[in-house]
Structures are given as structure tokens and as C-alpha cells.
Design an enzyme around this catalytic site. Structure first.
Site, PDB file in Angstrom:
ATOM      1  N   ASN A 163       0.828  -1.220   0.000  1.00  0.00           N
ATOM      2  CA  ASN A 163       0.000   0.000   0.000  1.00  0.00           C
ATOM      3  C   ASN A 163       0.855   1.260   0.000  1.00  0.00           C
ATOM      4  OD1 ASN A 163      -3.088  -0.371   0.226  1.00  0.00           O
ATOM      5  ND2 ASN A 163      -2.242  -2.018   1.473  1.00  0.00           N
TER       6      ASN A 163
ATOM      7  N   ARG B 161      -0.002  -1.799  14.967  1.00  0.00           N
ATOM      8  CA  ARG B 161       0.134  -1.348  16.352  1.00  0.00           C
ATOM      9  C   ARG B 161      -0.961  -0.302  16.609  1.00  0.00           C
ATOM     10  NH1 ARG B 161       4.266  -2.308  19.489  1.00  0.00           N
ATOM     11  NH2 ARG B 161       5.481  -3.213  17.821  1.00  0.00           N
TER      12      ARG B 161
ATOM     13  N   ASN C 268      -6.683   4.958   8.467  1.00  0.00           N
ATOM     14  CA  ASN C 268      -6.198   3.576   8.406  1.00  0.00           C
ATOM     15  C   ASN C 268      -6.947   2.839   7.304  1.00  0.00           C
ATOM     16  OD1 ASN C 268      -4.893   1.149   9.307  1.00  0.00           O
ATOM     17  ND2 ASN C 268      -6.776   0.575  10.365  1.00  0.00           N
TER      18      ASN C 268
ATOM     19  N   HIS D 161      -8.148  -1.138   6.385  1.00  0.00           N
ATOM     20  CA  HIS D 161      -8.302  -2.446   7.047  1.00  0.00           C
ATOM     21  C   HIS D 161      -8.995  -3.413   6.086  1.00  0.00           C
ATOM     22  CE1 HIS D 161      -8.634  -5.193  10.430  1.00  0.00           C
ATOM     23  NE2 HIS D 161      -9.854  -5.458   9.999  1.00  0.00           N
TER      24      HIS D 161
END
Ligand code: GAR
Length: 187
Positions: free
Chosen positions: A14, A91, A107, A109
Site C-alpha cells: 500500500n 500497532r 487507516n 483495514h
């Protein structure tokens, strides 16, 4: 142009997709830093090859999470980083970074959150026997994959799809969608 830091722990496909999108101009941002919590890994090789500034940091070298994150914040501020993009950073982001970057951390996911948060989301979806999974891009809060959702994409799971095959399909979609969604956020 937004100056961003990418946080990654592993392969960095990514990260590479974001670098490539910046190069061709579809993502108008400056990747000012790669932060990794591991001292080796493909993502570091990618940063070196692309001559992007990078910084490795291990929590084991700090007394606690606050000190660990204070050092990260110092590194980010010294490079005038305005926005944080998590790309396979395994994390939890703690309160020290969250306070410094309010509503400025996203983020990606590999599931349709809130389904299958945490580790091995793709294995979780295969084990659950669902017919559709996908990916989610969301703002980061103190929880595990719980912040406000920005975008999602469904990916069909065929009956004989292995975990590897599903991972490939999801990651191909991630590589297209992450730069597009960031560009929308920044423009
Ligand atoms: C990506 O598929 C990303 O969605 C996932 O890690 C992979 C990293 O791949 N992130 C999470 O599971 C976060 N909870 P990459 O290192 O090749 O970009």
C-alpha cells in the site's frame, strides 16, 4: 500540498501504491516520511529505492508507550508532517499521537468494519464462511479499527477462494482505493 507520513510494519504494497500515485499525480500530496516499527522489511527497501525519508522505531527501546509516541511525534513535527496514513501498521495508535494529530490519521483495514477487526481479518472472514468481505478506510481513534468510516468496498468471496486469493483481491482493490480516497480528503 499536504505533507504526509505513512506508517507501515511489513510488506508495504500500500505504501508503494501511494508512492506511485504521487508520482503520476493522481495523489497530490508529499510523502515526507515512512515510519516503521520494525528495523527490517520490504517496506524499508521500498522507501530506500524511492529515496523517501524513513525512520524505524521499536517500542522495546522506550520505557512506555507515551515515551515511544513522544519520539515519533518529535520526528513527525521536525519534518512538518500534517497528516498520518496507516498502511499495514500493526500497532494501536495511542493518545500521545492522537492528541497531536486530531482528525488527521486514517487507516486501511481488509474487512467491512465493524466485521473482523484486529489481526488476520482475511483469515477471520474465510473461517466465518461469509460470502462478502472487503476493505474499509476510516479515521483512527483510540480503539482497534473503530474510528468513523470514510469509505468501504465489498469484495465477493467465492466458495473455493483461499485466504491467499482473497488477500490478493482485497489488496488489489486497496491499492486503487487508498490513493483515490486520500486525494478526495485532501482536495
Ligand atoms: C493491508 O491489507 C492492510 O489492509 C492491512 O495490512 C495489509 C498491509 O499490506 N492492515 C490491517 O490489517 C490493519 N489492521 P501491505 O504491507 O502490503 O500494504
Amino acid at each position: 500540498m499536504k505533507k504526509i507520513a505513512v506508517f507501515a510494519s511489513g510488506n508495504g504494497s500500500n505504501f508503494q501504491a501511494l508512492v506511485d500515485a504521487v508520482k503520476v499525480g493522481t495523489l497530490q500530496a508529499e510523502i515526507g516520511l515512512l515510519v516503521s516499527d520494525r528495523s527490517s522489511g520490504a517496506v524499508l527497501d521500498r522507501a530506500q529505492k524511492e529515496t523517501i525519508d524513513y525512520f524505524c522505531i521499536s517500542p522495546r527501546d522506550f520505557a512506555d508507550k507515551t515515551e515511544f509516541e513522544m519520539e515519533i511525534v518529535q520526528q513527525l513535527k521536525s519534518r512538518a508532517i500534517e497528516f498520518i496514513v496507516l498502511a499495514g501498521y500493526m500497532r494501536l495508535i495511542g493518545s500521545t499521537i492522537l492528541q497531536e494529530y486530531p482528525e488527521s490519521i486514517v487507516n486501511i483495514h481488509p474487512s467491512l468494519l465493524p466485521a473482523f477487526p484486529g489481526k488476520d481479518a482475511i483469515g477471520q472472514a474465510i473461517d466465518a464462511g461469509v460470502q462478502v468481505s472487503g476493505l474499509t478506510i476510516h479515521y483512527v481513534d483510540a480503539g482497534m479499527d473503530t474510528g468513523p468510516i470514510i469509505a468501504q468496498k465489498e469484495i465477493e468471496i467465492l466458495p473455493d477462494d483461499t485466504k491467499e486469493e482473497l488477500q490478493k483481491k482485497i489488496q488489489q482493490a486497496e491499492h486503487v482505493m487508498y490513493p483515490e480516497v486520500l486525494q478526495e480528503l485532501f482536495s
